[in-house]
Design a protein around this motif. Structure first.
Motif, short mmCIF file in Angstrom:
data_model
loop_
_atom_site.label_atom_id
_atom_site.label_comp_id
_atom_site.label_asym_id
_atom_site.label_seq_id
_atom_site.Cartn_x
_atom_site.Cartn_y
_atom_site.Cartn_z
N THR A 19 0.83 -1.21 0.00
CA THR A 19 0.00 0.00 0.00
C THR A 19 0.87 1.26 0.00
N ALA A 20 1.93 1.24 0.80
CA ALA A 20 2.82 2.41 0.85
C ALA A 20 3.46 2.68 -0.51
N ILE A 21 3.88 1.63 -1.18
CA ILE A 21 4.51 1.81 -2.49
C ILE A 21 3.48 2.26 -3.53
N GLU A 22 2.29 1.69 -3.45
CA GLU A 22 1.23 2.12 -4.37
C GLU A 22 0.85 3.58 -4.15
N ALA A 23 0.96 4.04 -2.90
CA ALA A 23 0.58 5.42 -2.56
C ALA A 23 1.75 6.38 -2.62
N ALA A 24 2.94 5.87 -2.88
CA ALA A 24 4.14 6.71 -2.87
C ALA A 24 4.08 7.77 -3.97
N PHE A 25 4.73 8.87 -3.73
CA PHE A 25 4.78 9.95 -4.71
C PHE A 25 5.97 9.72 -5.64
N ILE A 26 5.79 8.76 -6.54
CA ILE A 26 6.84 8.35 -7.47
C ILE A 26 6.23 8.12 -8.85
N ASP A 27 7.09 8.07 -9.85
CA ASP A 27 6.63 7.80 -11.20
C ASP A 27 6.31 6.32 -11.37
N ALA A 28 5.61 6.00 -12.45
CA ALA A 28 5.13 4.64 -12.66
C ALA A 28 6.27 3.63 -12.78
N ALA A 29 7.37 4.02 -13.42
CA ALA A 29 8.48 3.09 -13.60
C ALA A 29 9.14 2.74 -12.26
N THR A 30 9.31 3.75 -11.41
CA THR A 30 9.89 3.51 -10.08
C THR A 30 8.97 2.64 -9.25
N ARG A 31 7.67 2.91 -9.33
CA ARG A 31 6.70 2.11 -8.57
C ARG A 31 6.75 0.65 -9.02
N ALA A 32 6.79 0.44 -10.32
CA ALA A 32 6.82 -0.93 -10.84
C ALA A 32 8.10 -1.64 -10.40
N ALA A 33 9.22 -0.93 -10.41
CA ALA A 33 10.48 -1.54 -10.00
C ALA A 33 10.45 -1.91 -8.52
N LEU A 34 9.87 -1.03 -7.69
CA LEU A 34 9.79 -1.33 -6.26
C LEU A 34 8.87 -2.50 -5.98
N LEU A 35 7.75 -2.55 -6.65
CA LEU A 35 6.83 -3.67 -6.46
C LEU A 35 7.47 -4.97 -6.91
N GLU A 36 8.22 -4.90 -8.00
CA GLU A 36 8.93 -6.10 -8.45
C GLU A 36 9.99 -6.51 -7.44
N ALA A 37 10.74 -5.53 -6.93
CA ALA A 37 11.76 -5.83 -5.91
C ALA A 37 11.13 -6.39 -4.66
N MET A 38 9.98 -5.86 -4.30
CA MET A 38 9.28 -6.35 -3.12
C MET A 38 8.89 -7.81 -3.30
N GLY A 39 8.41 -8.15 -4.48
CA GLY A 39 8.03 -9.53 -4.78
C GLY A 39 9.21 -10.45 -4.71
N ASP A 40 10.35 -9.99 -5.25
CA ASP A 40 11.56 -10.81 -5.22
C ASP A 40 12.02 -11.05 -3.80
N LYS A 41 11.98 -10.00 -2.98
CA LYS A 41 12.44 -10.13 -1.60
C LYS A 41 11.51 -11.04 -0.79
N THR A 42 10.19 -10.92 -1.08
CA THR A 42 9.23 -11.75 -0.36
C THR A 42 9.43 -13.22 -0.71
N VAL A 43 9.62 -13.50 -2.01
CA VAL A 43 9.80 -14.87 -2.47
C VAL A 43 11.10 -15.45 -1.90
N ALA A 44 12.11 -14.58 -1.75
CA ALA A 44 13.43 -15.06 -1.31
C ALA A 44 13.50 -15.39 0.17
N GLN A 45 12.46 -15.07 0.92
CA GLN A 45 12.51 -15.31 2.37
C GLN A 45 12.52 -16.81 2.67
#
Length: 326
Positions: free
Chosen positions: A300-326
């Motif tokens: 939710t924080a990343i979706e609501a962040a004041f960032i451009d679409a490309a940065t948001r997509a990269a963060l969500l992707e990184a978040m997914g990678d980190k979650t899967v890697a746990q």
């Protein structure tokens, strides 16, 4: 470790006691009035503000502010945070004898250093101080728009929620909105549920700083859920500052249950003996949210962040990678 994100932290209030001691030695300042045994010391809201201002006064140069941002974002990254938005106030720059742009550039430099070292992404939200009056807040908005710093992506208002009428501040937010900045405003902390309703009616922000007192009005809670306004909730701050008497009466679970979009934040972390990692721990250990729910706060924080679409997509992707890697 669940990836974390923070979108509500006052940068001067984030200075660690260790950093403050370093700054105090640099400038030959006695900190015993507000710093004892390696921790901030204050007893009520008035003395908290005094401690906050005393610590902030130890940042006087561009390098001081760069170090402050670098130190804080690096500490966030150590706790698993991948994104940070810091709230800054041009008024602090003027007290330090710096120009507003020098202050902003210095904080941006600190963010860049932290990103280079840890990978954490950061952005800046310029804030006006409500109790300084509508003209001062409008001036802060004009600076946010004109400064041209690439990391300044949002505008907000902090300060005493009980001061003035929200509609008087609407022109400042119109200036920021027209320039494409994201909007957030402190409400529903000390100002009661009425301050949240007034903010929605007159400012129409994407996010509300705190917003927890909305729980006092069920119709308002439904409105927040229906409109998707994001709440920047700071649980430990709310208890330490006695917005609520204890965690048992904190409305975080009720707001989530009602369908509100909620994030976790630390506000002025060392002053409240907390950190972003601790906020997530409290959410899990005290309120009973599981890892999936914690990850949802981050998303939710990343979706609501004041960032451009490309940065948001990269963060969500990184978040997914980190979650899967746990």
């Amino acid at each position: 470790m669940v990836p974390k994100a923070e979108i509500h932290c006052h940068i001067e209030g984030a200075a660690s006691p260790a950093l403050i001691m370093t700054q105090a030695r640099k400038y030959g300042v006695d900190t015993s009035d507000f710093l004892r045994d390696g921790a901030y010391h204050w007893t009520d809201f008035t003395s908290f503000l005094a401690a906050y201002d005393a610590a902030a006064s130890l940042f006087r140069s561009e390098e001081d502010y760069a170090l402050l941002a670098e130190d804080y974002l690096t500490s966030l990254a150590r706790e698993g945070a991948i994104y940070s938005e810091i709230l800054i106030s041009p008024d602090h720059a003027e007290r330090a004898g710096l120009s507003r742009i020098a202050y902003t550039n210095a904080l941006g430099e600190g963010i860049a250093r932290a990103q280079a070292a840890t990978g954490i992404t950061g952005r800046i939200v310029v804030t006006g101080v409500r109790h300084f009056g509508a003209a001062a807040v409008e001036d802060a908005a004009r600076f946010a728009v004109a400064c041209g710093h690439p990391l300044v992506t949002g505008f907000g208002m902090a300060g005493d929620e009980r001061f003035g009428n929200v509609r008087d501040f609407a022109p400042a937010f119109d200036i920021a909105r027209e320039a494409g900045l994201g909007l957030t405003v402190h409400a529903g902390e000390f100002g009661g549920w009425e301050s949240v309703e007034a903010a929605l009616n007159h400012i129409r922000p994407a996010r509300i700083g705190h917003g927890v007192r909305a729980i006092e009005n069920p119709d308002l809670v439904r409105r927040l859920a229906d409109e998707g306004t994001v709440l920047e909730v700071c649980p430990v701050s709310n208890i330490v500052l006695k917005v609520f008497p204890d965690f048992a009466r904190h409305p975080l679970p009720a707001l989530v249950e009602a369908g509100c979009r909620v994030t976790l934040n630390s506000d002025d972390p060392p002053h409240f003996h907390t950190s972003i990692g601790n906020e997530y721990e409290v959410a899990q250990e005290v309120f009973g949210f599981d890892d999936a729910a914690l990850a949802a706060f981050t998303r939710t924080a990343i979706e609501a962040a004041f960032i451009d679409a490309a940065t948001r997509a990269a963060l969500l992707e990184a978040m997914g990678d980190k979650t899967v890697a746990q």
